[in-house]
Design an enzyme around this catalytic site. Structure first.
Site, PDB file in Angstrom:
ATOM      1  N   ASN A 100       7.682   3.391  11.480  1.00 12.44           N
ATOM      2  CA  ASN A 100       7.093   2.417  12.414  1.00 12.44           C
ATOM      3  C   ASN A 100       7.132   0.985  11.898  1.00 12.44           C
ATOM      4  OD1 ASN A 100       5.089   2.966  10.563  1.00 12.44           O
ATOM      5  ND2 ASN A 100       3.439   3.011  12.048  1.00 12.44           N
TER       6      ASN A 100
ATOM      7  N   GLU B  95      -1.576   6.272   2.702  1.00 10.45           N
ATOM      8  CA  GLU B  95      -2.012   5.508   3.876  1.00 10.45           C
ATOM      9  C   GLU B  95      -1.625   6.358   5.076  1.00 10.45           C
ATOM     10  OE1 GLU B  95      -2.258   3.763   6.892  1.00 10.45           O
ATOM     11  OE2 GLU B  95      -0.648   2.373   6.344  1.00 10.45           O
TER      12      GLU B  95
ATOM     13  N   CYS C  70      -0.531   2.694  12.768  1.00 11.89           N
ATOM     14  CA  CYS C  70      -1.677   3.516  12.357  1.00 11.89           C
ATOM     15  C   CYS C  70      -2.998   2.792  12.597  1.00 11.89           C
ATOM     16  CB  CYS C  70      -1.521   3.942  10.912  1.00 11.89           C
ATOM     17  SG  CYS C  70      -1.153   2.557   9.876  1.00 11.89           S
TER      18      CYS C  70
ATOM     19  N   GLU D 254      -3.550  -1.362  -0.188  1.00 18.42           N
ATOM     20  CA  GLU D 254      -2.284  -2.077  -0.326  1.00 18.42           C
ATOM     21  C   GLU D 254      -2.488  -3.536   0.048  1.00 18.42           C
ATOM     22  OE1 GLU D 254       0.351   0.678   2.074  1.00 18.42           O
ATOM     23  OE2 GLU D 254       1.326   0.808   0.135  1.00 18.42           O
TER      24      GLU D 254
END
Ligand code: ADP
Length: 483
Positions: A157, A255, A289, A463
Site C-alpha cells: 500500500n 506495524e 492501516c 517508526e
C-alpha cells in the site's frame, strides 16, 4: 506511459551487490491494477539468494558500522536528494504497480524521502550516557550500537515509504538491510535501490530480493546472522513472523492492522470533520492501516454529518491513477474487491442504510464506488474487521462514555481520530483512546517527525521520529574499573 524507457525501471533484483535474475530464469509478472495489464516482471528468487545476501550483508555491515555517523549521514542525504530529483519517475512507477492517483504517489515519494533526510540527521544524534558509578575509581558508560543485519518485509500500500521508514533508520544506525518488498509492488523498491547505489551506498550493504515470500521470509528469520525484523503488513502474517523470529530471539518491530475510529461530537466543526474524514478514509482508496474503519457520530450531528459526507463523496473521481483528475484508483486485487463487497452485503443484511455507492465501478474489474453506509452496528463485519477499501460506515452514539467504549471495543490499537471543540474533552479523549496515535481535529497524522505505531494487536515498536532509530540500536553498558 512506457515504463520500459525509465532509467529507474529495473526488472532485476539486487542481491550481494549485483543486479541479478533467477538462476533458473524464473520470473513473476507484475500487473497494473488499473488496466490489469502486465507492466514487467521480476526474478522469482528464494532461499539460496537470501542466504547469499545475508552472508554478504554481515561482512558489509561490520565495515559500515565503523564509518562515522557523519559519513553515513552524507550518503543518506545524497539518497534523499536523488529521490526528490527523481520524484516524477518514481511516482509514475508507483502508480503503475500500485494504482494510487499520481498526485498521491508523488506525495508518497516526498513522504518516503522525508524519512531519509530525517534519519540522516538522527544518525548524528545517537547519544550515550555516563552514569555515576557506585564503585570508586570506576566509570559507567552507556553506548548504543547497531543491531547488525536487518530484515525489512514491506506491504504494497506504500511501496516507497514503508521501505525508507525502515531502511533509513537502519542504515543511519550502522546496520545492513535485506528488503523483501511486497510481491505486488517490487519496482518502486528496485528504483529506490538504484538511487541508493547512485548515492554511494556500499553495494553489499543492502539487497532487494523479489520472489517467494515464504522461502525468503524463512531464510531471513531462521538466520542467526539477522538480528532484527521490521515488518509492516497484516496482523496474521505479523504474528507468524513474530513466532518465527522467536527461534533466534530477534529484535522485532511490527506495524500491523488497525480498526480506526473517527469520533465526531456534537460540538465539532462539521466542515472540518468532513474534510478530515475524507482524507482519513479515502486516501489510497481506503487502503492504509490508519484509514478510518468506523465513523462514530454523536446523535445531535448524525444526520448533518452523514449528509455532508455524502456530498463530499459524490465529488470523488474514480479512475486510472495515471489519468489527471483521478482521486480514487483501483483496489489492489480481486480479493480486496470481494472483501469490500462482503462487508457491504453483511451491513445491509443487518439493516444498515446504503447512502451512496455500494457497487463495483465501471472503470475496470478492480474499481469500486466510494461508498457510505449509515446506521452501522457493532455486530457487523465493518465494525470488527478492517475493510481496507473505500467504504465509510457510520455508527451513532449518545454520550462520551459510550463513544470511548465503542472506540476501544477492538483488539486493534493503531490510529484514532476525534473531532470536538471542547478542550477538556479533547484531553480526556487523548487519554482514554487505547491507540498508539490519536488525531484531534485532524485526519492526517503521518509525518516523519512523530512516532508511528500501534498498541494491542496493531503492533510493536515505533517508526519515524527520534524514537525510530532505537529500533535498530542496542544498548551497551561498559564499566571501566580500577581507574
Ligand atoms: P497484505 O494482506 O496487505 O498483502 P501481508 O501481511 O500478506 O499483507 O503482506 C505483507 C508482506 O508480508 C508482503 O511483503 C508479503 O509478501 C509478506 N509475507 C506474507 N506472508 C509471508 C510469510 N509467510 N513469510 C514472509 N513474508 C510474508
Amino acid at each position: 506511459m512506457n515504463l520500459q524507457t525509465f532509467s529507474l525501471f529495473r526488472e532485476q533484483a539486487f542481491v550481494v551487490g549485483k543486479w541479478c535474475s533467477a538462476a533458473d530464469g524464473k520470473t513473476q509478472e507484475i500487473i497494473n491494477p488499473a488496466t490489469l495489464q502486465v507492466i514487467g516482471s521480476v526474478p522469482f528468487l528464494g532461499e539460496q539468494e537470501t542466504k547469499n545476501a545475508i552472508k554478504a550483508a554481515k561482512v558489509a555491515q561490520q565495515a559500515w558500522q565503523r564509518t562515522s555517523a557523519k559519513s553515513r549521514a552524507e550518503i543518506l542525504m545524497k539518497w534523499y536528494d536523488l529521490i526528490v530529483q527523481n520524484a516524477d519517475e518514481l511516482a509514475q512507477i508507483l502508480t503503475a504497480e500500485q494504482g494510487k492517483p499520481l498526485a498521491e504517489a508523488r506525495g508518497e515519494i516526498v513522504y518516503a524521502a522525508s524519512f531519509v533526510s530525517w534519519f540522516a540527521e538522527e544518525a548524528k544524534r545517537v547519544y550515550g550516557d555516563v552514569i555515576p558509578s557506585p564503585i570508586a575509581d570506576s566509570k559507567i558508560i552507556v553506548s548504543k550500537q547497531p543491531v547488525g543485519v536487518v530484515a525489512a518485509i514491506t506491504p504494497w500500500n506504500f511501496p516507497a515509504a514503508m521501505i525508507t521508514r525502515k531502511v533509513a533508520p537502519a542504515l543511519a544506525a550502522g546496520c545492513a538491510c535485506i528488503v523483501k518488498p511486497a510481491p505486488e509492488t517490487p519496482f518502486t523498491a528496485l528504483a529506490l535501490m538504484d538511487l541508493a547505489l547512485q548515492a554511494g551506498l556500499p553495494s553489499a550493504l543492502m539487497s532487494v530480493i523479489t520472489g517467494d515470500a515464504i522461502a525468503i521470509g524463512e531464510a531471513l528469520l531462521q538466520s542467526e546472522d539477522v538480528h532484527k525484523l521490521s515488518f509492516t503488513g497484516s496482523t496474521p502474517v505479523g504474528k507468524l513472523l513474530y513466532e518465527q523470529s522467536a527461534r533466534t530471539l530477534k529484535k522485532v518491530s511490527l506495524e500491523l492492522g488497525g480498526n480506526a475510529p473517527f469520533i465526531v461530537f456534537d460540538d465539532a466543526d462539521i466542515e472540518q470533520a468532513v474534510a478530515g474524514a475524507m482524507a482519513a478514509k479515502f486516501r489510497n482508496a481506503g487502503q492504509t492501516c490508519v484509514c478510518v474503519n468506523r465513523f462514530l457520530v454523536q446523535k445531535g450531528v448524525y444526520d448533518n454529518f452523514v449528509q455532508a459526507l455524502r456530498e463530499k463523496i459524490m465529488t470523488l473521481k474514480v479512475g486510472d491513477g495515471a489519468t489527471t483528475g483521478t482521486t480514487i484508483g483501483p483496489l489492489i486485487n480481486h480479493a480486496a474487491v470481494q472483501k469490500v463487497q462482503s462487508h457491504i452485503a453483511d451491513a445491509l443484511a443487518h439493516k444498515a442504510r446504503l447512502i451512496v455507492g455500494g457497487q463495483p465501478h465501471g472503470a475496470g474489474e478492480l474499481f469500486f464506488e466510494p461508498t457510505l453506509i449509515a446506521d452501522a452496528k457493532p455486530n457487523m463485519m465493518v465494525a470488527k474487521d478492517e475493510t481496507f477499501g473505500p467504504v465509510a460506515a457510520v455508527f451513532c452514539f449518545d454520550s462520551e462514555e459510550e463513544a470511548i467504549a465503542m472506540a476501544n471495543d477492538t483488539q486493534f490499537g493503531l490510529a484514532a481520530y476525534c473531532y470536538t471543540k471542547d478542550l477538556g474533552r479533547a484531553w480526556r479523549m487523548s487519554d482514554a483512546l487505547e491507540y498508539g496515535m490519536v488525531g484531534i481535529n485532524q485526519g492526517m497524522i503521518s509525518t516523519e517527525v512523530a512516532p508511528f505505531g500501534g498498541i494491542k494487536q496493531s503492533g510493536l515498536g515505533r517508526e519515524g521520529s527520534k524514537y525510530g532509530i532505537d529500533e535498530y540500536l542496542q544498548i551497551k553498558y561498559t564499566l571501566f574499573g580500577g581507574l
